[in-house]
Design an enzyme around this catalytic site. Structure first.
Site, short mmCIF file in Angstrom:
data_model
loop_
_atom_site.label_atom_id
_atom_site.label_comp_id
_atom_site.label_asym_id
_atom_site.label_seq_id
_atom_site.Cartn_x
_atom_site.Cartn_y
_atom_site.Cartn_z
N ASP A 140 -97.54 -53.41 13.67
CA ASP A 140 -97.96 -53.73 15.04
C ASP A 140 -97.20 -52.83 16.03
OD1 ASP A 140 -99.52 -55.93 14.01
OD2 ASP A 140 -97.61 -56.94 13.67
N HIS A 160 -96.95 -62.17 12.97
CA HIS A 160 -97.86 -61.07 12.65
C HIS A 160 -99.27 -61.66 12.56
CE1 HIS A 160 -99.76 -57.65 10.84
NE2 HIS A 160 -100.14 -58.38 9.82
#
Ligand code: NDP
Length: 331
Positions: A161, A189
């Site tokens: 990310d 996540h």
């Protein structure tokens, strides 16, 4: 020149698509160093063992000088035996029509077993990175199974990310990725994770002074990073694999070698920092010292909007923890 003692590196789901992109760089020295011999200990389900044998043949055929041995197995204790670093990649994928709670529980069972096996046989100092989703909660479950190995040795991956956010920001600002610092992902996540651009810097200047398009930062930027996995599936017909493997390499590389003061995103066990419930595995800006110990960066100021976004992701993690609470009782 003295040769270093080989380290043992375990990878689960090693015949899967992320595994396939991950283990060759490990053997080539991209993670633990170009002078660090490795023994790869690869775990797969019995059904995937034949495929894994093929991967093992390819690994050996590369003739990497650092690759001392390869062990391919479907036995957890063989895979984790004396492991110094462990990548938990294998997990059960969500299939159409499956409830999130069922996915959490199915994977929970896998990670209860793996947490116990790691605690029994891995090196006490082992560094564990969970990639298999839902990775934060899987790492939390595995960490709860340990008596001997410190819980803080279990981490989950939010580096992809971070890398995705860096790519978007560098394109927008027209600068190299390396010019962007202090960019960290907070939370789970999942699409709720929050890549905090408000504290980031470009060439030492506040990022928001360089990228002044706040509508883009709060809108398209966040959405692109949060939905990137889905966009890749739509374009490729398969989920991201090489970029996920590369993020796993980045995470373990920096945990192993240290970050020299630079921030990296790691989902780590919360010590209560920023009001996050202790024990949850959630992403923070971290630094890693020269001894391979990570530290949650303290004193980061989040404005009310950023705080709200982080809280939403923490709330999701608490909900996930509630889904698996029953599994953990008596495990
Ligand atoms: P992948 O290698 O593509 O993915 C493995 C895991 O990584 C999945 O949980 C996946 O989540 C997750 N993941 C995390 N981040 C990302 C990302 N950015 N992009 C894509 N995936 C990400 O799966 P495969 O099906 O190819 O391989 C999995 C292997 O694991 C199989 O070979 C299977 O046999 C094995 N396995 C092994 C187990 C064991 O060793 N005990 C247990 C279960 C499976 P998501 O599902 O959300 O995409």
């Amino acid at each position: 020149m003295a040769t270093k003692k080989p380290i043992r590196v375990a990878v689960t789901g090693a015949a899967g698509q992320i595994g396939y992109s991950l283990i060759f760089p490990i053997a080539a020295g991209d993670v633990f160093g170009k002078d660090q011999p490795v023994i790869l200990q690869l775990l797969e389900l019995p059904i995937a063992l034949t495929g894994l044998k093929g991967v093992e043949m390819e690994l050996r055929d590369c003739g990497h000088a650092l690759l001392v041995d390869v062990i391919s197995t479907d036995d957890e204790r063989t895979a984790f035996k004396d492991a110094d670093a462990i990548f938990l990649v294998g997990s059960k994928p969500r299939v159409a029509g499956m409830e999130r709670g069922d996915l959490l529980k199915d994977n929970g069972r896998i990670f209860i077993g793996q947490g116990k096996a790691i605690d029994e046989v891995a090196a006490e100092t082992c560094k564990v990175l969970v990639v298999g989703n839902p990775c934060n909660t899987n790492a939390f479950i595995a960490s709860q199974m340990t008596k001997r190995i410190p819980r803080r040795n279990f981490t989950a991956m939010t580096r992809l990310d971070q890398n995705r956010a860096l790519a978007q920001l560098s394109q927008k600002a027209g600068v190299a990725v390396t010019e962007i610092t202090d960019l960290a992902v907070w939370g789970n996540h999942s699409p709720t994770m929050y890549p905090d651009f408000t504290n980031a810097k470009i060439s030492g200047r506040p990022l928001t002074e360089v990228i002044t398009d706040t509508e883009w930062l709060n809108g398209a930027f966040l959405k692109t990073v949060q939905q990137r996995g889905k966009a890749i599936i739509e374009a490729r017909g398969k989920s991201s694999a090489a970029s996920a493997a590369w993020a796993a390499i980045d995470h373990m590389h920096d945990w192993w070698h240290g970050t020299n003061g630079a921030w990296v995103s790691m989902a780590v066990i919360s010590d209560g920092s920023y009001g996050t419930p202790e024990g949850l595995i959630t992403s923070f800006p971290c630094t890693v010292d020269a001894n391979g110990q990570y530290h949650i960066v303290q004193g980061v100021v989040l404005d009310a909007t950023a705080q709200g976004r982080v809280q939403a992701s923490i709330d999701e993690l608490l909900e996930e923890r509630a889904f698996v609470a029953e599994l953990l009782t008596g495990a």
